[in-house]
Design an enzyme around this catalytic site. Sequence first.
Site, PDB file in Angstrom:
ATOM      1  N   GLU A   1      50.730  50.007  31.965  1.00 20.98           N
ATOM      2  CA  GLU A   1      50.943  48.613  31.578  1.00 20.98           C
ATOM      3  C   GLU A   1      50.671  48.370  30.089  1.00 20.98           C
ATOM      4  O   GLU A   1      49.744  47.644  29.716  1.00 20.98           O
ATOM      5  CB  GLU A   1      50.101  47.693  32.459  1.00 20.98           C
TER       6      GLU A   1
ATOM      7  N   GLU B   1      53.668  51.584  40.765  1.00 19.31           N
ATOM      8  CA  GLU B   1      52.563  50.710  41.186  1.00 19.31           C
ATOM      9  C   GLU B   1      53.043  49.371  41.713  1.00 19.31           C
ATOM     10  O   GLU B   1      53.899  48.722  41.100  1.00 19.31           O
ATOM     11  CB  GLU B   1      51.615  50.460  40.002  1.00 19.31           C
TER      12      GLU B   1
END
Length: 498
Positions: free
Chosen positions: A257, A352
């Site tokens: 991220e 994810e």
Amino acid sequence: MPAELWPVIGNNFTDIFKILPMRAGPFLKLIVFLPILLVFTLLHAQVKKAAFWLSDPDSGILFRQQPSISPEDGKLFARPTQDLPQPGEFIVVNPAQKYQSVDGFGWALTGGSAQHLMRMGSAERTALLNELFSTKGSAIGASYIRLSIGASDLNEKVFSYDDLPAGQTDTALLKFDLGPDKADVIPVMKQILRINPAIKVMGSPWSPPVWMKDNNDTRGGSLRPEYFPVYARYLAKYIVEMKKQGIVIDAITVQNEPLHPGNNPSLLMLAADQAVFVRDHLGPVFKKQGIKTKIIVYDHNADKPEYPISILNDPEARKYVDGSAFHLYGGKIEALTTVHDAHPDKNLYFTEQWVGAPGKMPRDLREHTRNLTIGAMRNWSRTVIEWNLAADPNSDPHTDRGGCDRCLGAVTIDKNAVTRNPAYYIIAHVSKFVRPGSVRIASTASVTLPNVAFKTPDGKIVVLILNDTKEAISFSILNGPSSVTTRLSAGAIGTYIF
């Protein structure tokens, strides 16, 4: 004789005799009939029963094998268009049209997950890991694991592999040590590898050591340009040290991220910086050291496909990049196809997605199946990895200042008691049957019956189907010469194995 005619012939043996000339003797009739009977027998022999595994949360059924479906149980449809069910009520599978290969399905083995597993009794832990990762018997055979490189936000505390007192640096990485992972992640990973030696492992960093960052904090900040070469060697050293432990890292993402610096730990890494890091530092270090681990860029939401595309547009950076990774907390899953279309020679991975505690089985099964195990796979992904493997009843542990305090594990571990949650069943519906090396094949797109089909290495056809409506639907699956009719309740999921 075309295969599509066999149901018609099979149902009309008597009529065939009737249309022969009346003067034809028994011998002539036998000569005409035997070839037809032979063709029918050979074609009918190709029709196999479809094994069927069902999750129907509203009926309390979760990943339970049902009686096999055979053509005789339903209606056999001849192939002429007028004999087919109406659109939306049938799914045609075409094994001749192939797409991407499958690497596997699984979960993130966070430090917290491993901590809970290590606190179980030895027998109970072994039984659970066998259930999750074995490919034998009733086990569900998860085939992919994601590890954090250093701590993630689902660790008890934040750490890197080279933490130093404030003001100190270690550019030679002399103090590098796998540290806390030796107490939980590494022993659990070793046990998983004993159960399934072929399982693939991905590593993802949440943050470099703070002395490499411009804010000297585990949370947020960016990697100082002068530490780009050191951090490249840090990631390479992780791969080398894990290999010494018997754990081969198949792939790493450059940064988890990279556009979310509000987590703890985390790092802001813009696309231009990631391109420079891969092109001038990480890629060359891997090449120099002979490291074969795949380099995967981005590893964030589907709302920014331009991030990985911009890196892959760099002719020097792309030489080192295997592909791109995605989450789905923003954007649409179809963005993966956007990236594929821009760079069809590069791979895609879904790495994810969380289930928020306490979870809601009907909703979570439906959404994750539609968007991930069907959606991501129909949009070129080679993996689906759920976040995360295990937590306790309080969704602990997690870090402070942004760690996820309501991430529901695939299993909840309370001492030795285990509760199976949505992410367990989401993965089970594919991992048990769609083994690594399977290939996605064509199947009819449908809004009401989202689906995806695969051909496995042993030649089976696996079709995953969701009834994404509020009503029960009867439908047919047409697979080559065979057609079976079946039914799914609203929100139910079926895995069909031919």
